[in-house]
Design an enzyme around this catalytic site. Structure first.
Site, PDB file in Angstrom:
ATOM      1  N   PHE A   1      -7.802   0.829  -3.823  1.00 41.82           N
ATOM      2  CA  PHE A   1      -6.933   0.232  -4.852  1.00 41.82           C
ATOM      3  C   PHE A   1      -6.673   1.193  -6.020  1.00 41.82           C
ATOM      4  CE2 PHE A   1      -8.201  -4.533  -3.994  1.00 41.82           C
ATOM      5  CZ  PHE A   1      -7.535  -4.483  -2.787  1.00 41.82           C
TER       6      PHE A   1
ATOM      7  N   ASN B   1      -7.592   4.755   5.956  1.00 38.22           N
ATOM      8  CA  ASN B   1      -7.571   4.961   4.504  1.00 38.22           C
ATOM      9  C   ASN B   1      -8.755   4.259   3.859  1.00 38.22           C
ATOM     10  OD1 ASN B   1      -6.719   2.729   2.363  1.00 38.22           O
ATOM     11  ND2 ASN B   1      -5.831   2.126   4.342  1.00 38.22           N
ATOM     12  N   ARG B   2      -9.258   4.906   2.817  1.00 31.12           N
ATOM     13  CA  ARG B   2     -10.251   4.280   1.937  1.00 31.12           C
ATOM     14  C   ARG B   2      -9.829   4.552   0.497  1.00 31.12           C
ATOM     15  NH1 ARG B   2     -13.603   8.281   4.593  1.00 31.12           N
ATOM     16  NH2 ARG B   2     -13.889  10.168   3.321  1.00 31.12           N
TER      17      ARG B   2
ATOM     18  N   ASP C   1       3.997   1.614  -1.530  1.00 31.83           N
ATOM     19  CA  ASP C   1       4.519   1.738  -2.895  1.00 31.83           C
ATOM     20  C   ASP C   1       3.658   0.887  -3.825  1.00 31.83           C
ATOM     21  OD1 ASP C   1       6.016   2.352  -5.085  1.00 31.83           O
ATOM     22  OD2 ASP C   1       7.764   1.175  -4.517  1.00 31.83           O
TER      23      ASP C   1
ATOM     24  N   ASN D   1     -11.978  -1.552   1.307  1.00 34.12           N
ATOM     25  CA  ASN D   1     -12.352  -0.398   0.476  1.00 34.12           C
ATOM     26  C   ASN D   1     -12.815  -0.743  -0.927  1.00 34.12           C
ATOM     27  OD1 ASN D   1     -11.663   1.433   2.596  1.00 34.12           O
ATOM     28  ND2 ASN D   1      -9.514   0.952   2.155  1.00 34.12           N
ATOM     29  N   THR D   2     -12.921  -2.022  -1.237  1.00 37.81           N
ATOM     30  CA  THR D   2     -13.555  -2.453  -2.491  1.00 37.81           C
ATOM     31  C   THR D   2     -14.790  -3.252  -2.089  1.00 37.81           C
ATOM     32  OG1 THR D   2     -11.447  -2.532  -3.686  1.00 37.81           O
ATOM     33  CG2 THR D   2     -13.263  -3.835  -4.596  1.00 37.81           C
TER      34      THR D   2
ATOM     35  N   LYS E   1      -3.534 -12.752   2.394  1.00 37.67           N
ATOM     36  CA  LYS E   1      -3.630 -11.697   3.425  1.00 37.67           C
ATOM     37  C   LYS E   1      -5.074 -11.547   3.884  1.00 37.67           C
ATOM     38  CE  LYS E   1      -2.260  -6.911   4.271  1.00 37.67           C
ATOM     39  NZ  LYS E   1      -1.476  -5.798   3.722  1.00 37.67           N
TER      40      LYS E   1
ATOM     41  N   SER F   1      -2.272  -8.919   9.706  1.00 32.74           N
ATOM     42  CA  SER F   1      -3.488  -8.724   8.978  1.00 32.74           C
ATOM     43  C   SER F   1      -3.474  -7.402   8.217  1.00 32.74           C
ATOM     44  CB  SER F   1      -4.665  -8.672   9.961  1.00 32.74           C
ATOM     45  OG  SER F   1      -4.558  -7.463  10.718  1.00 32.74           O
ATOM     46  N   ASN F   2      -4.575  -7.195   7.525  1.00 28.26           N
ATOM     47  CA  ASN F   2      -4.859  -5.916   6.871  1.00 28.26           C
ATOM     48  C   ASN F   2      -5.401  -4.917   7.911  1.00 28.26           C
ATOM     49  OD1 ASN F   2      -5.559  -4.020   4.739  1.00 28.26           O
ATOM     50  ND2 ASN F   2      -5.588  -5.778   3.364  1.00 28.26           N
ATOM     51  N   THR F   3      -5.944  -3.804   7.442  1.00 24.10           N
ATOM     52  CA  THR F   3      -6.541  -2.787   8.329  1.00 24.10           C
ATOM     53  C   THR F   3      -7.877  -3.290   8.875  1.00 24.10           C
ATOM     54  OG1 THR F   3      -7.635  -1.800   6.426  1.00 24.10           O
ATOM     55  CG2 THR F   3      -5.490  -0.896   7.013  1.00 24.10           C
TER      56      THR F   3
ATOM     57  N   TYR G   1       3.708  -0.557   8.114  1.00 23.36           N
ATOM     58  CA  TYR G   1       3.393   0.605   7.285  1.00 23.36           C
ATOM     59  C   TYR G   1       3.215   1.846   8.162  1.00 23.36           C
ATOM     60  CZ  TYR G   1       1.139   3.465   3.594  1.00 23.36           C
ATOM     61  OH  TYR G   1       0.817   4.441   2.700  1.00 23.36           O
TER      62      TYR G   1
ATOM     63  N   SER H   1      -8.999  -6.069   1.815  1.00 16.76           N
ATOM     64  CA  SER H   1      -9.175  -4.617   1.833  1.00 16.76           C
ATOM     65  C   SER H   1     -10.637  -4.286   2.093  1.00 16.76           C
ATOM     66  CB  SER H   1      -8.773  -3.999   0.499  1.00 16.76           C
ATOM     67  OG  SER H   1      -9.248  -2.667   0.439  1.00 16.76           O
TER      68      SER H   1
ATOM     69  N   GLY I   1       0.788  -1.218   0.000  1.00 17.75           N
ATOM     70  CA  GLY I   1       0.000   0.000   0.000  1.00 17.75           C
ATOM     71  C   GLY I   1       0.819   1.267   0.000  1.00 17.75           C
TER      72      GLY I   1
HETATM   73  C1  LIG Z   1      -2.613   4.186   3.302  1.00 24.70           C
HETATM   74  C2  LIG Z   1      -2.640   2.698   3.346  1.00 24.70           C
HETATM   75  C3  LIG Z   1      -2.842   1.977   2.178  1.00 24.70           C
HETATM   76  C4  LIG Z   1      -2.866   0.580   2.202  1.00 24.70           C
HETATM   77  N1  LIG Z   1      -3.031  -0.101   1.038  1.00 24.70           N
HETATM   78  C5  LIG Z   1      -2.975  -1.467   1.038  1.00 24.70           C
HETATM   79  C6  LIG Z   1      -3.071  -2.190  -0.171  1.00 24.70           C
HETATM   80  O1  LIG Z   1      -3.167  -1.629  -1.256  1.00 24.70           O
HETATM   81  N2  LIG Z   1      -3.047  -3.549  -0.097  1.00 24.70           N
HETATM   82  C7  LIG Z   1      -2.899  -4.232   1.095  1.00 24.70           C
HETATM   83  O2  LIG Z   1      -2.847  -5.458   1.098  1.00 24.70           O
HETATM   84  N3  LIG Z   1      -2.796  -3.548   2.264  1.00 24.70           N
HETATM   85  C8  LIG Z   1      -2.820  -2.196   2.259  1.00 24.70           C
HETATM   86  N4  LIG Z   1      -2.707  -1.511   3.439  1.00 24.70           N
HETATM   87  C9  LIG Z   1      -2.616  -2.274   4.726  1.00 24.70           C
HETATM   88  C10 LIG Z   1      -1.168  -2.457   5.187  1.00 24.70           C
HETATM   89  O3  LIG Z   1      -0.449  -3.219   4.252  1.00 24.70           O
HETATM   90  C11 LIG Z   1      -1.117  -3.156   6.578  1.00 24.70           C
HETATM   91  O4  LIG Z   1      -1.624  -4.458   6.443  1.00 24.70           O
HETATM   92  C12 LIG Z   1      -1.910  -2.421   7.643  1.00 24.70           C
HETATM   93  O5  LIG Z   1      -1.791  -1.018   7.486  1.00 24.70           O
HETATM   94  C13 LIG Z   1      -1.487  -2.796   9.065  1.00 24.70           C
HETATM   95  O6  LIG Z   1      -0.127  -2.450   9.326  1.00 24.70           O
HETATM   96  P1  LIG Z   1       0.314  -1.074  10.064  1.00 24.70           P
HETATM   97  O7  LIG Z   1      -0.507  -0.952  11.310  1.00 24.70           O
HETATM   98  O8  LIG Z   1       1.779  -1.247  10.323  1.00 24.70           O
HETATM   99  O9  LIG Z   1       0.027   0.026   9.105  1.00 24.70           O
HETATM  100  C14 LIG Z   1      -2.682  -0.110   3.436  1.00 24.70           C
HETATM  101  C15 LIG Z   1      -2.473   0.618   4.606  1.00 24.70           C
HETATM  102  C16 LIG Z   1      -2.441   2.003   4.584  1.00 24.70           C
HETATM  103  C17 LIG Z   1      -2.194   2.764   5.868  1.00 24.70           C
END
Ligand SMILES: Cc1cc2nc3c(=O)[nH]c(=O)nc-3n(C[C@H](O)[C@H](O)[C@H](O)COP(=O)(O)O)c2cc1C
Length: 328
Positions: A115, A111-112, A65, A176-177, A208, A236-238, A309, A174, A63
């Site tokens: 993708f 974030n929303r 890069d 957001n989709t 994931k 995990s993801n968010t 991240y 995610s 997310g």
């Molecule tokens: C701005 C932003 C964009 C993200 N975009 C993606 C994404 O495109 N694909 C994905 O698998 N996770 C995405 N994530 C989730 C992160 O990869 C990560 O799983 C999540 O933020 C938890 O880690 P952290 O608390 O260290 O940020 C995104 C997170 C943030 C903050």
């Protein structure tokens, strides 16, 4: 302590700050980063997973890069792995702005984005020009929002990414989709993973998941992953949940929450995944990791690798070195 340019970045809206960061990392990657990377090699930190040699267990989460613009610069920060994406078969703009929020009081992000990305072909063209890499490259794939056949989108992403990636992440988590996370439950998950397995051509596949799955959901995802030869699970993801402790006025924004308020949930889901898998499926922990201590905690709780991240936003690019130094 605040890193030198934090106040300058925080004076910008989050998406502008993000673009500036990518531009700086891209520039640095072409000048100094390849030399910096060597200084963090430490034999004791090496990890082998799915046949891949990770120079250390601290990776960049997907997310940041999305379009693979700054891989050498990011590896130069010391990451053992950089995961680019999420990439979809066709380019898409993502959700309307604003769609990225800093919850400064909470050391969190919502974030929303949805993708937003240049499409997998553009990103792979960039990846193809990279010289020998100082670390591992993961490519995270997803489906277009308006796709008529999401399974085909994922399989196409896997097939295209396979020749370029050290590993591929299937992102079904995610928030957001719309409807994407429904792919986390069986039998939809089995169909998806079987199609990705058929397209991978021996490239390791990671799955994931969201931290919002309940225990049965985590168990189901693990069974589907193991049945379909998935090599590791990223937990995990968010989260779409909102802990009562949040103080920022952005706390009610729609989207996925990450950073410090996700820490406990991500840790708890890692423990659940460890119990459900009995150690048979390697686990990668993400969510609120911001220190060597927290990294060690996740590794002790059963993770093989971690990803970061949001803490980079609050602690700056020196965080990776600090974590690695604290682990020796
Ligand atoms: C701005 C932003 C964009 C993200 N975009 C993606 C994404 O495109 N694909 C994905 O698998 N996770 C995405 N994530 C989730 C992160 O990869 C990560 O799983 C999540 O933020 C938890 O880690 P952290 O608390 O260290 O940020 C995104 C997170 C943030 C903050």
């Amino acid at each position: 302590m605040a890193y030198p340019f934090r106040s300058a970045l925080f004076a910008l809206d989050p998406e502008t700050a993000h673009r500036a960061t990518i531009a700086a990392l891209r520039a640095w990657g072409s000048i100094g980063a390849p030399f910096a990377a060597k200084s963090v090699l430490d034999e004791s930190l090496r990890v082998r997973l799915a046949g891949i040699d990770f120079p250390n267990p601290v990776g960049l989460a997907a997310g940041l890069d999305k379009n693979a613009e700054a891989v050498p610069g990011l590896l130069g920060l010391g990451f053992g792995a950089v995961e680019v994406g999420t990439l979809t078969p066709r380019p898409q703009p993502g959700n309307p702005k604003p769609r990225l929020f800093r919850l400064v009081e909470d050391e969190a992000v919502i974030n929303r984005m949805g993708f937003n990305n240049d499409g997998i072909d553009a990103a792979l063209a960039r990846v193809g020009t990279l010289k020998r890499r100082a670390g591992v490259l993961g490519i995270n794939v997803g489906a277009n929002k308006d796709s008529a056949d999401r399974v085909t989108d994922y399989a196409e992403g896997v097939r295209k990414a396979a020749p370029h990636a050290d590993y591929i992440t299937i992102n079904v988590s995610s928030p957001n989709t719309p409807g994407l996370r429904d792919l986390q439950s069986r039998p939809a998950l089995d169909e998806l993973l079987a199609a990705c397995d058929a397209a991978r051509d021996k490239t390791p596949l990671f799955l994931k998941i969201a931290p919002d799955l309940d225990r049965a959901g985590v168990e189901g995802a693990i069974r589907a992953a193991m049945d379909n030869r998935i090599d590791a699970l990223i937990v995990s993801n968010t989260t779409i949940s909102r802990p009562g402790s949040l103080r920022s006025s952005f706390a009610t924004e729609t989207g996925g929450l990450s950073g410090a308020p996700l820490r406990e949930l991500a840790r708890a889901k890692l423990v659940e995944a460890r119990e459900a898998s009995g150690g048979a499926l390697p686990l990668i922990s993400a969510g609120g990791i911001d220190s060597a201590d927290e990294t060690k905690r996740r590794l002790d709780a059963g993770a093989v690798l971690v990803q970061i991240y949001s803490a980079l936003v609050y602690k700056g690019p020196g965080l990776v070195h600090d974590i690695l130094a604290g682990m020796r």
